[in-house]
Design a protein around this motif. Structure first.
Motif, PDB file in Angstrom:
ATOM      1  N   THR A 457       0.856  -1.191   0.000  1.00 52.47           N
ATOM      2  CA  THR A 457       0.000   0.000   0.000  1.00 52.47           C
ATOM      3  C   THR A 457       0.888   1.235   0.000  1.00 52.47           C
ATOM      4  O   THR A 457       1.745   1.397   0.873  1.00 52.47           O
ATOM      5  CB  THR A 457      -0.910   0.025   1.238  1.00 52.47           C
ATOM      6  N   TYR A 458       0.678   2.098  -0.984  1.00 56.37           N
ATOM      7  CA  TYR A 458       1.468   3.322  -1.103  1.00 56.37           C
ATOM      8  C   TYR A 458       0.690   4.502  -0.521  1.00 56.37           C
ATOM      9  O   TYR A 458      -0.534   4.552  -0.600  1.00 56.37           O
ATOM     10  CB  TYR A 458       1.771   3.624  -2.579  1.00 56.37           C
ATOM     11  N   SER A 459       1.419   5.463   0.043  1.00 55.65           N
ATOM     12  CA  SER A 459       0.756   6.673   0.528  1.00 55.65           C
ATOM     13  C   SER A 459       0.149   7.422  -0.653  1.00 55.65           C
ATOM     14  O   SER A 459       0.707   7.434  -1.757  1.00 55.65           O
ATOM     15  CB  SER A 459       1.749   7.565   1.265  1.00 55.65           C
ATOM     16  N   LYS A 460      -0.984   8.065  -0.408  1.00 53.20           N
ATOM     17  CA  LYS A 460      -1.674   8.776  -1.493  1.00 53.20           C
ATOM     18  C   LYS A 460      -0.946  10.056  -1.878  1.00 53.20           C
ATOM     19  O   LYS A 460      -1.033  10.510  -3.024  1.00 53.20           O
ATOM     20  CB  LYS A 460      -3.105   9.074  -1.065  1.00 53.20           C
ATOM     21  N   ILE A 461      -0.284  10.666  -0.919  1.00 49.33           N
ATOM     22  CA  ILE A 461       0.501  11.871  -1.193  1.00 49.33           C
ATOM     23  C   ILE A 461       1.879  11.691  -0.577  1.00 49.33           C
ATOM     24  O   ILE A 461       2.047  10.917   0.360  1.00 49.33           O
ATOM     25  CB  ILE A 461      -0.170  13.143  -0.637  1.00 49.33           C
ATOM     26  N   THR A 467       7.365   8.728  -0.902  1.00 52.03           N
ATOM     27  CA  THR A 467       6.145   7.935  -1.020  1.00 52.03           C
ATOM     28  C   THR A 467       6.311   6.774  -0.053  1.00 52.03           C
ATOM     29  O   THR A 467       7.129   5.878  -0.275  1.00 52.03           O
ATOM     30  CB  THR A 467       5.947   7.412  -2.450  1.00 52.03           C
TER      31      THR A 467
END
Length: 595
Positions: A457-461, A467
């Motif tokens: 899961t990657y950070s949205k911002i 990231t």
């Protein structure tokens, strides 16, 4: 002479709440701060630190050393004062004399600058034996007046809109817009790299980080929180608890109303939501240094107190800690050395990576002010209005227990860092004081554990220039070749807790979580659809188990059945062309050192 008398009288009145610990105005103008000269309405620019650093060394040549320990991105010198009445003005001398060290810093957030002015005041008193007389013979005080120097020089009237004074102050982030108090583990900035080298050289028994809170209006003037208390070595917890208890008792006797938890509401801007305790993450100063089995104290004066009050309270804390260091520092150091020995045996033990609050809730009596919460025509939500002329006691819910959220069993041997990442990783590990060795020859089919992510899961911002990532997966036994030039990082070392926090991929501030290994989780090679179609037909014809699994997934997963790409990928993953390194974390665990 008359104007000097008026100035002294004004300064003394500002410090009246702690009259018996009033920092006296120096008769030597060259040793005075802008804060003193302005009746604590203003604070000086960084050229004042440069001047005072030199003046303190000139005035007390046998007890003060002013040195540069780094440079900022904008080229400013990072200065540190070392203070000792035992002649221990270098790390080597301190170790030779077995003296404990207290390293304190101001201005990591340069708008929160109380520590700079309070530090110079307290140092002058300590050196003149006007406070904590004789203490400097028993410990070494290392003082960084301003950590975020470029941010300090971004001076402005409105840099801290919810803070009472000084008239102008610096900026929270550095010149590249990094928040230094989020940079301890990733160490992106030259300022942090210099600070980690300074910490490594001095190895302070107590690391003191001087801040000012944001947040609500209330009567309490400071919070002092220390680790290890929730995290880190459990046997250091009672020692850390006693340290804070004594410190708060001392300053309470001087008129302060200290807290032993950080007063941040569970729900922002809603006092009725109460408070929750919890250990800080290693990205923060006090969440980082405790992993080295040392004490880290976060001092947060209250932003709604005037600058004179905040400087006085910070000054009193520095003096109290100096007395405590002189009396108890050697005992603390002994306890920490014992924790080092326990950390070196961490292999095979359960290590907590992250915490959360447990279900227990108590009630805390908190000294606040009368307030109302009313709908806002501006924001559309409820907004809190405080009346600081009406003190009252709030009876608030307090989540006072933490429990493990994520934990892992440390490897019995250590970690292998793949050769491709050895160069940058060796620099990072060295900064953190983690010992490792470079493997001179390859190992074929070595028995080890690998972590393959089943979900990323990657950070949205972006956050702090990264990231960030979160992983699902687990460690599994595997045989892999280890190339020459790979790093072996043994768990049997005093900084084993630091090592686990940095290299376990599911730790919240690991290198993996900060995105340093992002490319390991990116697909770089592909198979064209017409090729994948041919490969799929061949697998269906030759592999009954794969065919059965494909048909079962078609029947049970409508989303899969509706996606041509997913159907082709099903077979691509089973072909020899598939990248077996995709989602493989390029750090492995081993049960024993490579032979």
């Amino acid at each position: 002479m008359r104007s000097h008398t008026r100035l002294v009288t004004a300064v003394l009145s500002l410090f009246a709440a702690g009259a018996h610990d009033v920092p006296a105005l120096s008769p030597d103008v060259s040793l005075q701060t802008v804060a003193e000269q302005s009746h604590f309405l203003r604070t000086g620019r960084y050229d004042e630190v440069v001047r005072l650093c030199a003046e303190y060394e000139r005035t007390w040549r046998d007890a003060v050393r002013c040195t540069q320990f780094g440079r900022t991105p904008e080229g400013r010198p990072m200065l540190v004062l070392t203070v000792s009445r035992a002649g221990a003005l270098t790390p080597e001398k301190a170790r030779e004399q077995k003296l404990p060290v207290m390293l304190m810093q101001g201005g990591i957030h340069a708008g929160e600058i109380d520590g700079k002015d309070a530090g110079f005041l307290a140092l002058r008193e300590l050196l003149n034996n006007e406070a904590a007389a004789g203490a400097l013979k028993s410990f070494v005080l290392v003082f960084v007046p301003v950590f975020n120097i470029d941010g300090h020089e971004r001076f402005g009237h409105w840099n801290r809109p919810n803070q009472v004074g000084p008239e102008e102050m610096g900026w929270r982030a550095n010149a590249r817009n990094f928040n230094l108090n989020r940079d301890y583990t990733k160490a992106d900035t030259p300022e942090m790299q210099s600070m980690l080298r300074l910490l490594g050289a001095w190895d302070p028994t107590l690391y003191v980080d001087l801040h000012v809170t944001d947040g609500a209006e209330f009567q309490h003037d400071v919070s002092n929180t220390l680790e290890p208390f929730y995290a880190g070595d459990p046997q250091l917890h009672p020692v850390g608890g006693a340290l804070v208890k004594e410190l708060n008792a001392r300053i309470a006797g001087q008129g302060s109303m200290p807290l032993d938890f950080y007063p941040s509401f569970v729900v922002d801007d809603d006092p009725a939501s109460g408070f929750a305790v919890g250990p800080p993450l290693p990205r923060f100063s006090n969440g980082y240094w405790d992993l080295h089995n040392r004490f880290a104290l976060l001092v947060e004066t209250h932003s709604w107190k005037d600058y004179a009050t905040r400087v006085r309270v910070t000054h009193n804390i520095i003096v109290a800690l100096s007395e405590m260091m002189a009396r108890e520092g050697t005992q603390w150091r002994t306890a920490q050395r014992e924790a080092d020995a326990r950390a070196a045996k961490l292999g095979g033990q359960d290590v907590v990576l992250d915490f959360e609050n447990g279900p227990h809730v108590t009630t805390v009596d908190f000294k606040g002010y009368a307030y109302t919460r009313e709908p806002s025509a501006v924001s559309g939500s409820l907004v809190t209005h405080y009346d600081n002329k009406k003190p009252e006691v709030w009876h608030l819910p307090f989540k006072d227990v933490v429990v493990p959220k994520t934990h892992v069993q440390a490897p019995t041997g250590g970690y292998i860092v793949a050769a491709a990442d050895a160069a940058w990783m060796s620099e990072k590990l060295t900064l953190h004081g983690v010992r490792f060795e470079r493997l001179a020859k390859p190992r074929a089919a070595a028995r080890l554990e690998t972590f393959r992510a089943t979900k990323v899961t990657y950070s949205k911002i972006p956050f702090e220039g990264h990231t960030t990532m979160a992983f699902e997966g687990r460690w599994q036994p595997e045989d892999r070749d280890i190339p020459a030039g790979s790093l072996f990082v043994p768990v049997a070392q005093p900084n084993a807790r630091v090592l686990v926090a940095l290299l376990e991929p599911q730790a919240p501030d690991s290198f993996a979580a900060w995105g340093f290994f992002n490319t390991a989780f990116e697909q770089q090679e592909y198979m064209e659809p017409y090729v994948a179609e041919a490969v799929a037909r061949e697998i269906l014809a030759k592999d009954p188990k794969a065919a059965a699994a494909f048909n079962q997934k078609l029947a049970s997963d409508p989303e899969f059945a509706a996606s041509p790409q997913a159907r082709l990928d099903f077979f691509y993953r089973r072909s020899p062309s598939w990248d077996e390194r995709l989602n493989l974390y390029p750090v492995y665990r081993v049960a024993e050192p490579p032979r």
